[in-house]
Design a protein around this motif. Structure first.
Motif: not given
Length: 597
Positions: A354-356, A482, A491-492, A494-496, A498-499
């Motif tokens: 999930d990018g975390t 990305n 995930p991109d 920006e999303t990563s 943010a998470r």
């Protein structure tokens, strides 16, 4: 006219693109320059031969260091395991700091023993001499050959001359620029040139080659696999990226190892060269389907008739073989060798899907460390519980890497608790009975690397939103990054971010780009040089960690990721290779790299 004797020897082949056929070299014995270059076919064979001196193990394996090791095992990526425990591989000697100008026998030759690597052979002056010979004599080509053909031949020679100088520069810094063929009576004991001069020379050679090479991708069987305009831009972008990096872009009095000043604008031409390649619109990331793991894993064996791999820019192809699988075959099987064993340090660098970020202090992560990770993790690393529908001679095979497990025993047992999966095709190759084969392309430049180069140079030039002025299809560093992540199913940014609750800044993006290179380009001979050009190697641990897993009678697993398995010695002199002592002895004008005396 004075005659010179030219040798065109038989060789295996070079590589690349849609036709998938090698460029063969036919023996021509000892002939004069007039004989070779006044005939188009013979001249082309000479150029073919010039490609055969590019660095790559002659056996076909990615384990090109002496002792059948990968360069990755001289970094924090991996440790090398050999069934011959009485002899250190070159990677083990380099890790231990046990190498010097007199014992640089690190390049594996045809019998597995070492060569004095890449100063003369395999990406050094031997191949450069062939390029110079071609440039001196290609004017002899008959006018009956097409102008396109004549220009292409000269362009290839300029590119090869640039490439050989690049391989030398990457290891030694400022090196002697040799831009012509010497007569036997001439003084060849020339000194080293400065970093600035070498970079400028390579860039100029790339520009000359670009102007001469065709303005469309190759599609003829006799041309596919040769240097093209994309190859020129990829090399140019890479050398400018290095030139802008802290190792070279710094103050100091030694012009052989740095520019002598810091100039932040050096990042701009590096970004532009990468963007120029993007704007060619010749390449794309290899994405045959929707599965990120498969997309990433299949690129490295994707070749042959009917394949549409447009990610590869320049490579040396070999006919299908099984040497890389043989050299890294895990314990638990007949003919196991162990080979390249990924470190826990590298494993921990892979994000969650999930990018975390993975975190051993998170109970969910620590309890199931191999669940829900970046798809490239599974494509690259064999871990405890890794399952394969087919692996060598076994069906529905699950790895047991806990203490006492079948894959954690024997003299090929991994030091780190992991085995290498990247590059392998165990569905079609069976080292148990030495059957089957797969393509193992020796990739010098691929599109994913160019995108990462663009992201890094652009971010350093102007931050996450930087674009190259005037570019036709300008990508920001974030957009370039990305694209690489999306192909792998991640995930991109920006999303990563943010998470993670992380702000997107030039500094945070720099760390992300560096980690993305670590993951995407793992085991491709980048990490060794990246941590040096960034000058972060002195901040890294002086050892690598491995995993020990214990299983209780109830089948419950306990993970210990902090086992110290191998020291990684680094001294400041290791920023650059030592000039081989044999070269120091024969050339009084040669200066040794710092602290190697």
């Amino acid at each position: 006219m004075k005659k010179c004797t030219i040798i065109i020897s038989s060789a295996l082949c070079i590589a690349a693109a849609s036709c998938r056929k090698p460029l063969f070299v036919v023996p021509v014995e000892f002939k004069s320059a007039e004989y070779v270059f006044s005939d188009s076919a013979r001249a082309e064979l000479f150029i073919n031969n010039a490609y055969t001196d590019l660095p790559a193990d002659v056996s076909g394996s990615f384990n090109w260091l002496e002792g059948n090791a990968m360069l990755a095992s001289a970094t924090d990526e991996a440790a090398h395991v050999s069934t011959n425990q009485t002899v250190q591989s070159a990677a083990q000697r380099m890790s231990a700091g046990n190498w010097n100008p007199s014992n640089m026998r690190y390049w594996r030759n045809s019998d597995g023993a070492g060569e004095i690597g890449s100063w003369m052979k395999y990406g050094g002056y031997h191949g450069n001499r062939k390029a110079n010979t071609a440039l001196k004599n290609l004017h002899l080509l008959p006018l009956t050959s097409s102008e396109r053909f004549r220009k292409r031949m000269v362009g290839e020679a300029h590119f090869l001359r640039a490439l050989h100088h690049w391989f030398l520069f990457q290891r030694w810094g400022g090196i002697p620029i040799v831009d012509r063929s010497f007569e036997a009576s001439e003084d060849v004991l020339i000194p080293r040139n400065s970093v600035r001069s070498v970079v400028d020379f390579i860039v100029a050679e790339c520009d000359k080659a670009y102007a001469l090479l065709p303005d469309e991708p190759y599609n003829q069987p006799t041309e596919v696999g040769r240097a093209d305009r994309g190859s020129c831009l990829a090399l140019k972008a890479k050398v400018l990226l290095y030139a802008a990096s802290p190792l070279y872009n710094r103050a100091g009095e030694d012009s052989l190892t740095s520019y002598g000043n810091v100039d932040a604008t050096r990042w701009e031409p590096a970004a532009k060269a990468a963007q120029d390649l993007v704007d060619l619109n010749w390449y794309q990331l290899y994405t045959p389907g929707a599965n990120g793991r498969t997309n990433y894993a299949s690129f490295f064996n994707a070749w042959g008739a009917g394949n549409t791999n447009r990610e590869l820019i320049f490579a040396r192809l070999r006919t299908p073989n099984r040497d890389t699988e043989n050299d890294n075959f895990p314990a638990g099987f007949t003919n196991a060798r162990g080979g390249t064993c990924p470190s826990q340090d590298l494993v921990d660098a892979y994000e969650m899907e999930d990018g975390t970020l993975f975190n051993w202090n998170d109970p969910a992560h620590a309890g199931a460390p191999y669940t829900g990770r970046d798809p490239r993790f599974y494509a690259s690393i064999i871990h405890n519980g890794a399952h394969f529908a087919r692996f060598a001679n076994a069906s529905n095979y699950t790895f047991q890497l806990f203490e006492g497990g079948v894959n954690a025993s024997g003299n090929a047992k991994s030091k780190t608790g992991y085995y290498l999966n990247k590059f392998m095709d165990y569905a079609n190759v069976n080292p148990v009975n030495n059957s089957g084969s797969a393509y193992h392309n020796w990739v010098y430049f691929r599109y994913a690397e160019v995108l990462l180069n663009l992201a890094e140079a652009g971010n350093e030039a102007g931050g996450p939103a930087y674009t190259v002025p005037g570019a036709g299809n300008a990508l920001t560093p974030v957009q370039a990054l990305n694209l690489v992540r999306a192909r792998a199913g991640m995930p991109d940014i920006e999303t990563s971010f943010a998470r993670r609750g992380q702000a997107l800044t030039k500094e945070t993006l720099r760390e992300q780009i560096r980690n993305e290179r670590r993951i995407e380009l793992a085991f491709e001979d980048h990490r060794y040089f990246d941590v040096r050009r960034w000058m972060i190697i002195e901040t890294l641990p002086e050892f690598i960690r491995g995993m020990v897993i214990t299983r209780d009678p109830g089948g419950n697993l306990t993970y210990n990721p902090d086992v110290r398995v191998e020291d990684k010695v680094f001294e400041s002199k290791h920023y650059f290779f030592p000039i081989p002592q044999i070269e120091m002895n024969r050339n009084p004008n040669m200066r040794q790299n710092p602290d190697w005396q």
